[in-house]
Design a protein around this motif. Structure first.
Motif, PDB file in Angstrom:
ATOM      1  N   ASP A 169     -12.282  -5.718  -2.472  1.00  0.00           N
ATOM      2  CA  ASP A 169     -12.932  -4.952  -1.386  1.00  0.00           C
ATOM      3  C   ASP A 169     -11.922  -4.071  -0.664  1.00  0.00           C
ATOM      4  N   ASN A 170     -10.743  -4.611  -0.423  1.00  0.00           N
ATOM      5  CA  ASN A 170      -9.699  -3.822   0.253  1.00  0.00           C
ATOM      6  C   ASN A 170      -9.238  -2.662  -0.609  1.00  0.00           C
ATOM      7  N   ARG A 171      -9.124  -2.915  -1.913  1.00  0.00           N
ATOM      8  CA  ARG A 171      -8.683  -1.851  -2.818  1.00  0.00           C
ATOM      9  C   ARG A 171      -9.694  -0.710  -2.910  1.00  0.00           C
ATOM     10  N   LYS A 172     -10.977  -1.035  -2.725  1.00  0.00           N
ATOM     11  CA  LYS A 172     -12.001   0.017  -2.756  1.00  0.00           C
ATOM     12  C   LYS A 172     -11.775   1.045  -1.651  1.00  0.00           C
ATOM     13  N   LYS A 173     -11.118   0.626  -0.578  1.00  0.00           N
ATOM     14  CA  LYS A 173     -10.849   1.550   0.544  1.00  0.00           C
ATOM     15  C   LYS A 173      -9.693   2.487   0.220  1.00  0.00           C
ATOM     16  N   MET A 174      -8.934   2.172  -0.823  1.00  0.00           N
ATOM     17  CA  MET A 174      -7.825   2.997  -1.309  1.00  0.00           C
ATOM     18  C   MET A 174      -6.744   3.211  -0.250  1.00  0.00           C
ATOM     19  N   ASN A 175      -6.582   2.215   0.599  1.00  0.00           N
ATOM     20  CA  ASN A 175      -5.509   2.282   1.599  1.00  0.00           C
ATOM     21  C   ASN A 175      -4.159   2.033   0.937  1.00  0.00           C
ATOM     22  N   LYS A 176      -3.174   2.833   1.299  1.00  0.00           N
ATOM     23  CA  LYS A 176      -1.838   2.619   0.747  1.00  0.00           C
ATOM     24  C   LYS A 176      -1.215   1.373   1.378  1.00  0.00           C
ATOM     25  N   PRO A 177      -0.548   0.561   0.575  1.00  0.00           N
ATOM     26  CA  PRO A 177       0.113  -0.629   1.132  1.00  0.00           C
ATOM     27  C   PRO A 177       1.195  -0.230   2.144  1.00  0.00           C
ATOM     28  N   ASP A 178       1.426  -1.106   3.109  1.00  0.00           N
ATOM     29  CA  ASP A 178       2.525  -0.883   4.049  1.00  0.00           C
ATOM     30  C   ASP A 178       3.647  -1.888   3.805  1.00  0.00           C
ATOM     31  N   ASN A 179       3.564  -2.612   2.674  1.00  0.00           N
ATOM     32  CA  ASN A 179       4.592  -3.608   2.374  1.00  0.00           C
ATOM     33  C   ASN A 179       4.828  -3.636   0.875  1.00  0.00           C
ATOM     34  N   LEU A 180       6.062  -3.977   0.494  1.00  0.00           N
ATOM     35  CA  LEU A 180       6.453  -3.876  -0.913  1.00  0.00           C
ATOM     36  C   LEU A 180       5.878  -4.987  -1.782  1.00  0.00           C
ATOM     37  N   ALA A 181       5.663  -6.180  -1.220  1.00  0.00           N
ATOM     38  CA  ALA A 181       5.088  -7.262  -2.026  1.00  0.00           C
ATOM     39  C   ALA A 181       3.690  -6.874  -2.507  1.00  0.00           C
ATOM     40  N   GLU A 182       2.914  -6.239  -1.647  1.00  0.00           N
ATOM     41  CA  GLU A 182       1.573  -5.792  -2.044  1.00  0.00           C
ATOM     42  C   GLU A 182       1.671  -4.665  -3.071  1.00  0.00           C
ATOM     43  N   LEU A 183       2.600  -3.732  -2.836  1.00  0.00           N
ATOM     44  CA  LEU A 183       2.759  -2.618  -3.769  1.00  0.00           C
ATOM     45  C   LEU A 183       3.164  -3.111  -5.153  1.00  0.00           C
ATOM     46  N   TYR A 184       4.136  -4.033  -5.198  1.00  0.00           N
ATOM     47  CA  TYR A 184       4.668  -4.504  -6.473  1.00  0.00           C
ATOM     48  C   TYR A 184       3.668  -5.376  -7.248  1.00  0.00           C
ATOM     49  N   THR A 185       2.647  -5.888  -6.580  1.00  0.00           N
ATOM     50  CA  THR A 185       1.653  -6.727  -7.264  1.00  0.00           C
ATOM     51  C   THR A 185       0.287  -6.032  -7.318  1.00  0.00           C
ATOM     52  N   THR A 186       0.318  -4.708  -7.246  1.00  0.00           N
ATOM     53  CA  THR A 186      -0.930  -3.939  -7.296  1.00  0.00           C
ATOM     54  C   THR A 186      -1.584  -4.050  -8.673  1.00  0.00           C
TER      55      THR A 186
END
Length: 564
Positions: free
Chosen positions: A279-296
């Motif tokens: 659901d969060n990914r559907k909003k297409m918000n860019k991560p503000d933290n690297l752990a989230e970015l690296y596990t996208t």
């Protein structure tokens, strides 16, 4: 498949090279973090796969050391849940939190190994790393999958699957187009062990093409995206061991914006549920933290197991945030797009396959200290470490690049090549910022000069092609590529030999002499194979005689002029 487990924390799946023996070993997450200082490097099926696995390992480290110091104590300005080890919603924030994070990095680096708190975190989240668990690693359950895809694509329909031979990026074979030249014969292309499957799952989430047709249902239309890492020009700092590599890329202090806000790390396994993540990914918000970015994730994956324990992988595209000016990403170079007036990752294409990393030195380092230049975050991070005396001035830094190149077809983006390169430079040379003779500008001048000689050589071989009545562009491009192959290794050695104590002019002249020697040696090879037609020559468009001797003399004159 009933009651099966393959837990990434305790089961071996990460391939490494043991430093003392040089042999390859397969280790678990627990072993990896306990002995990272004893492993020379990751050694998976592809270097791009190692890159994807490294980012997963970094996500774990970012999560742990952003909450606990090297001794395993929670930062006193954070409020943590003792059970989940997560930051509570009402955490406080100290003005000096960046100093604490830097101190933690420094203490771990000086200790030469990761501390026990990493093992405690892995034990806490062991269930999240089970390939067959209730919340299987990097997958969703069949109920969750059916909940997010169209009815005609649900698991029971058996549609929307990708074969093992497709997620194996050494094969990347679709169901419709057999690939003959692969490392596995046809009967074995879909056979796989749990350790190998785990590595390809992680890589597939990072380097996905766009051939699959199933998509997660959303209110707005979107194109099936490629994997995040597939849309970068990846760069990272290669250390002398897995421990050093992970530490040098562990960007603990924000390098991508002026924000002084502490970023809570959110790896995908810490989200409350897979559906909440989607659901969060559907909003297409860019991560503000690297752990989230690296596990996208780029895909919502679900695995069914048939009677002979072979996996059937269901895959659905998931909207992904835009790479444009996503400066939180520290592992890419950036390029200014004049048309759109914005920065995008400087992706490699098939036309730049033969171009060595050193020739784009200015993409990796802010040579001229331009305010609007965007240096890769890992380079800025190591610059920061040097400025804060956390790494030695004479430490040799190796910037490494590993790129998976797509076929450029908008409807497939299948990988066609893997490009691996690196260049090593002393830290005080790479970040020399004093005086008009600072090394980065002198190095950039030398590269410009070398590429001018490359153009001279291209013109020379183009003339030879005309004399021989050959396609001048094809012949010149092929011979020019060979010239740069002769140039690449000597330049890397020269670059790695530089120190801040060197006389700049002496070292530059040293390279010029070597460059002149190489270009004339390459040209000499044509003179040794001179044909009667080369000697007789042709009359060019200006009515002038052109033959092998006039072409060689032209090259010598221009090389001498351009190297002054």
């Amino acid at each position: 498949m009933v009651n099966q487990h393959f837990n990434l924390v305790t089961e071996p799946w990460i391939k490494v090279i043991v430093a003392t023996s040089g042999e390859t070993s397969t280790v678990s997450l627990k072993e990896l973090f306990a002995n990272a200082q004893n492993y020379r490097q990751l050694a998976g099926d592809m270097r791009a796969q190692d890159f994807a696995v490294m980012r997963l390992l970094l996500a774990i480290l970012h999560t742990v050391y952003s909450r606990y110091d090297a001794a395993g104590n929670a930062y006193d300005w954070l409020k943590l849940d003792d059970t989940t080890m997560q930051v509570t919603d009402d955490y406080s924030e100290d003005e000096e939190f960046n100093e604490d994070l830097l101190t933690t990095w420094s203490n771990v680096f000086e200790a030469g190994k990761f501390s026990e708190i990493v093992q405690r975190y892995l034990a806490t989240y062991e269930d999240a790393f089970d390939l067959f668990g209730d919340r299987p690693f990097y997958q969703v359950t069949s109920e969750e999958y059916d909940n997010v895809v169209p009815a005609k694509k649900r698991v029971a329909t058996g549609t929307g699957t990708v074969a093992i031979k497709q997620i194996n990026r050494l094969i990347s074979e679709s169901a419709n187009t057999p690939d003959i030249f692969t490392p596995k014969t046809n009967d074995y292309k879909n056979e796989i062990g749990n350790d190998e499957l785990t590595r390809w799952l992680i890589m597939y989430q990072n380097f996905t093409g766009v051939t699959d047709k199933t998509k997660v249902v959303t209110d707005d239309k979107y194109s099936t995206p490629a994997g995040w890492a597939y849309r970068l020009n990846p760069v990272y700092v290669q250390g002398k061991s897995v421990f050093e590599t992970l530490m040098l890329n562990l960007v603990m202090v924000n390098q991508y914006s002026d924000s002084e806000t502490y970023a809570v790390q959110h790896p995908v396994w810490e989200t409350t549920s897979n559906l909440a993540y989607i659901d969060n990914r559907k909003k297409m918000n860019k991560p503000d933290n690297l752990a989230e970015l690296y596990t996208t994730w780029s895909r919502v994956l679900h695995i069914e197991w048939n009677e002979d324990d072979s996996p059937i992988i269901f895959s659905a595209g998931l909207p992904i945030f835009d790479t444009t000016e996503s400066f939180i990403e520290p592992m890419t170079t950036w390029r200014w797009n004049k048309k759109d007036k914005e920065y995008k990752p400087a992706m490699k294409g098939t036309r730049s396959l033969g171009r060595a990393m050193w020739r784009n030195f200015g993409e990796y380092v802010n040579v001229y200290h331009e305010d609007d230049y965007h240096e890769p975050g890992v380079v800025s991070w190591t610059r920061f470490l040097k400025e804060r005396d956390k790494i030695d001035d004479d430490k040799q830094l190796t910037l490494a690049s590993v790129a998976l190149i797509s076929d450029g077809n908008a409807t497939s983006q299948s990988p066609v090549a893997e490009v691996v390169d690196d260049m090593s430079v002393n830290a005080d040379v790479l970040f020399d910022d004093k005086g008009s003779q600072r090394w980065p500008t002198r190095i950039e001048d030398v590269i410009d000069k070398s590429q001018q000689i490359g153009k001279d050589y291209w013109s020379y071989v183009s003339t030879i092609a005309r004399i021989r009545n050959l396609s001048s562009s094809d012949f010149a491009s092929r011979e020019s590529g060979k010239f740069y192959e002769h140039l690449n290794e000597p330049f890397r050695e020269w670059l790695g030999s530089l120190t801040n104590q060197d006389n700049r002019d002496d070292k530059v002249n040293e390279w010029k002499q070597q460059l002149q020697q190489i270009v004339l040696q390459c040209a000499e090879q044509f003179r040794q194979l001179t044909t009667p037609r080369d000697i007789k020559g042709i009359i060019n468009d200006k009515g002038e005689q052109e033959n092998a001797f006039t072409a060689f003399n032209w090259l010598k004159r221009n090389v001498n002029k351009d190297l002054k």
